[in-house]
Structures are given as C-alpha cells and as structure tokens.
Design a protein around this motif. Structure first.
Motif: not given
Ligand code: MG
Length: 387
Positions: A251, A274, A301
C-alpha cells in the motif's frame, strides 16, 4: 469527446471517537473525490488516496498541475493520458502525492470509458474471473482506552456476527501487547475465521520477527506491513525468518517501478497495491500482471469512500486465478467496518456490503451499471464539502 472540466472535491467531517493505527489517530474522516466533465455530458468519478491535510496538497496538484493538462483531451485516451501525466511529473516525484493524484484522475477516465460504452468496469478490464468473492472485515483499530483487549474482542465478535469470515486488526503496540491483543481477537473470533494483523510499518526487522512468531503460533493468515516500506532487504529478512506466515505489503509502494522492487527482491507473499495511490486502474492492471509473473497473489489494499470500494469490487472480480484449479486461492475485498458516513451515505444507491456479506456467507458481488456503477448523493457531497 473532449474534457471540459476537472473538479477536485474534498469531503471531511469530525468523527465521534478518534480511531488509531501504529502511526497516529484519525480525528476526522476525509474523502478526496475528483470529477471529470466532458462536452458530451458524461462525467467520470474518481478518488485520490490521502487522509487529512494530504488531501488539500493533492488538491493543489490536481488543480494547478494536472487539470490544465487534461482539459481539451479525449477522455477515452486513458493509457496515453496516463503516460503523458506521469512523464510530466516524473522529475518532480515518482512516488507519493503526484502519483496518487494521477491515480484518481485515471479512475475517473475509466468511469467515463464505461459510461460511454455502456459497460461496467469489470467488462472493460476483460470480464469477471469470479462472480463473487469474500469480503474481510477490517476493524479493531487503536482506541484511547486501557481495556483494548476487551474492546478488540467485542469488535471481533461483532464483525463475525455480521457474517464476515475473515478479519483484520491493527497492531503496533510492542511485542507483548500485540501478542495479547492478537490472542484476544483469536479467542473471540472462534474457529474457521481467517485473521490478519496490520502493523503499518511500526517495527524493526528484529521486533517484527518476534511478533510474527507469535502471530504464526496463533494461526494468523498474514502479517501486513511489519517494517518500513523503504527497507526491501529487511522485508526479505523478515519473510525468510517467518516461513509459514505470509508477509503482505504494497500500500506504500508506487507504480510498476516500485512494485517491481518488492517482487524482484522477494519481499512479500501477498502484494497489496492501492489503486487510488499507486497509479490508478491503468497501473494496477500492469502491477497485477507483473505480480502474477512472479507467482505472487494480489489482494488490493482498500481505504477510502464507497467510490473507491466500488472500484475495488470490480478489480476483485477481474483478478485472474493464480495459478488456477478447483480449490483456488481467492483474493478478498478489504472492508472497513468502523463507523463511516462515506460508506453509508455518500451514494444514491449504497453498495450494501454488510447486507451482501450477511446474506451470502461473507461474499459480495461487483456493481453492474456502466463504469464504476455508482452515483454520488449531491446533497451529501455539498453538505460535507470543505474544499
Ligand atoms: Mg495496511
């Protein structure tokens, strides 16, 4: 079709109770949305990762650097635009806020592409590899109280009662306290529940190995961000020392170039890009392909509003099986179960994750309408907009 306007919208409200993780406490919820308008009346919605005041800095990047580059362009040139924006900013930041800002705009362009073709995002990305998948319940964040073991245990029971079959908790309070918290959650969750622990890079490799040993003994499924993201060598050391416990991270990594380092240096068992930070949907798909070429599963994420959760619901559907088989490893949707108006009130039609989880044995399905498949409640947006 041409882009006529790029709007950055920061929403924020005060939380009833601060919730923390290893790096600090949140006192406010923040969501940074972007909307790209076109001369044909279609608009795309995106979201940029970055809580608190980071959102205002990202807003300046969008307004002053990126929006002027987008205005007048054909929004369907998604890949070409991504590389133009990245090349423009490369000398000023190959990680962090510039890339997060590009991410949200890329998401909005994919939303326009879907709306202009009448196809849901998962269809644009090649179609569903699975109709539904497990959502895991995120919770058990730090609170300013002494009896955290009891509150973690109560929350674990509550999340299991909602129907979730997998849970994630925050750790990062030191070896002894983390072990105590993890034990409390494991006892409260009961058998048959997958457990994950997230340290948000709180530890040195030596400490991480001590805590990892305890998590492994308790049967945890993964240990997330044990150490700082810059320490690729440390990740390899921790991962080798904790064979049998999966190490997850990603992330805090950026673009294909950053994730290449996590993969080639053998840092992780599970990669967690992410989408609203690492470069958007365009870059997520490239990172996904690269990870699978290394035999490394991807579980995104997720930390954002229902806009971002909807995006991830499409991504979860299109992640191919790795490697393929009857009893297949499945990626899961991360879902924050703590109180959050951006989950319950932001959309005209809510995603109903909890309802789906409860009705379908812990599993959820992606939206079916074109693009991301969501519509903002404009009254809610106007009421909570701060910039
Ligand atoms: Mg995390």
């Amino acid at each position: 079709m041409r882009i006529t306007n790029v709007e950055s919208i920061v929403l924020q409200y005060d939380m009833d109770e601060p919730l923390g993780y290893a790096q600090g406490y949140y006192h406010q919820r923040t969501a940074h949305l972007v909307r790209i308008d076109t001369d044909e009346g279609l608009s795309g919605i995106g979201e940029i990762f970055g809580a608190g005041n980071v959102a205002f800095a990202n807003q300046a990047i969008v307004r002053h650097v990126l929006a002027p580059l987008l205005t007048g362009r054909n929004p369907l040139d998604v890949n070409a635009i991504w590389h133009d924006l990245y090349n423009h900013l490369r000398d000023h930041g190959q990680k962090g806020m510039p890339i997060a800002s590009i991410s949200g705009l890329d998401i909005a362009l994919w939303d326009i592409l879907g709306k202009s073709t009448g196809l849901p995002l998962y269809q644009l990305l090649g179609g569903k590899c699975r109709d539904d998948y497990v959502a895991y319940g995120y919770g058990m964040m730090f609170q300013k109280r002494d009896d955290l073991e009891e509150s973690y245990a109560a929350e674990a029971r509550r999340i299991v009662e909602m129907g979730f079959r997998a849970l994630k908790m925050k750790i990062g309070m030191g070896v002894a306290r983390d072990t105590s918290l993890a034990t409390a959650v494991q006892l409260a969750a009961g058998s048959g529940i997958k457990l994950m622990a997230d340290a948000n890079h709180a530890y040195s490799p030596g400490e991480a190995i001590s805590i990892g040993n305890a998590l492994r003994d308790l049967g945890f499924y993964w240990f997330e961000e044990p150490i700082m993201p810059e320490d690729y060598q440390g990740y390899r050391t921790v991962r080798r020392a904790l064979a049998g416990l999966q190490i997850a991270a990603g992330e805090a990594e950026w673009t294909r170039f950053g994730h290449r380092e996590l993969l080639t240096r053998e840092c992780v068992d599970i990669l967690q890009p992410e989408v609203a930070a690492t470069g958007g949907i365009s870059e997520f798909m490239k990172i996904l392909s690269m990870a699978h070429a290394f035999g490394t599963p991807v579980i995104p994420h997720v930390w954002g509003s229902d806009v971002l959760i909807a995006v991830d619901m499409h991504l979860l559907a299109v992640i191919p099986d790795l490697p393929g088989g009857l009893h297949q490893f499945e990626p899961m949707l991360e879902y924050d179960t703590t109180p959050n108006l951006f989950h319950s009130q932001l959309l005209v039609e809510p995603l109903n994750i909890i309802e789906q989880v409860n009705a379908n044995g812990g599993r959820v399905r992606p939206p079916e309408r074109p693009g991301i498949g969501i519509e903002l409640d404009e009254d809610f947006v106007a009421h909570h907009r701060v910039a």
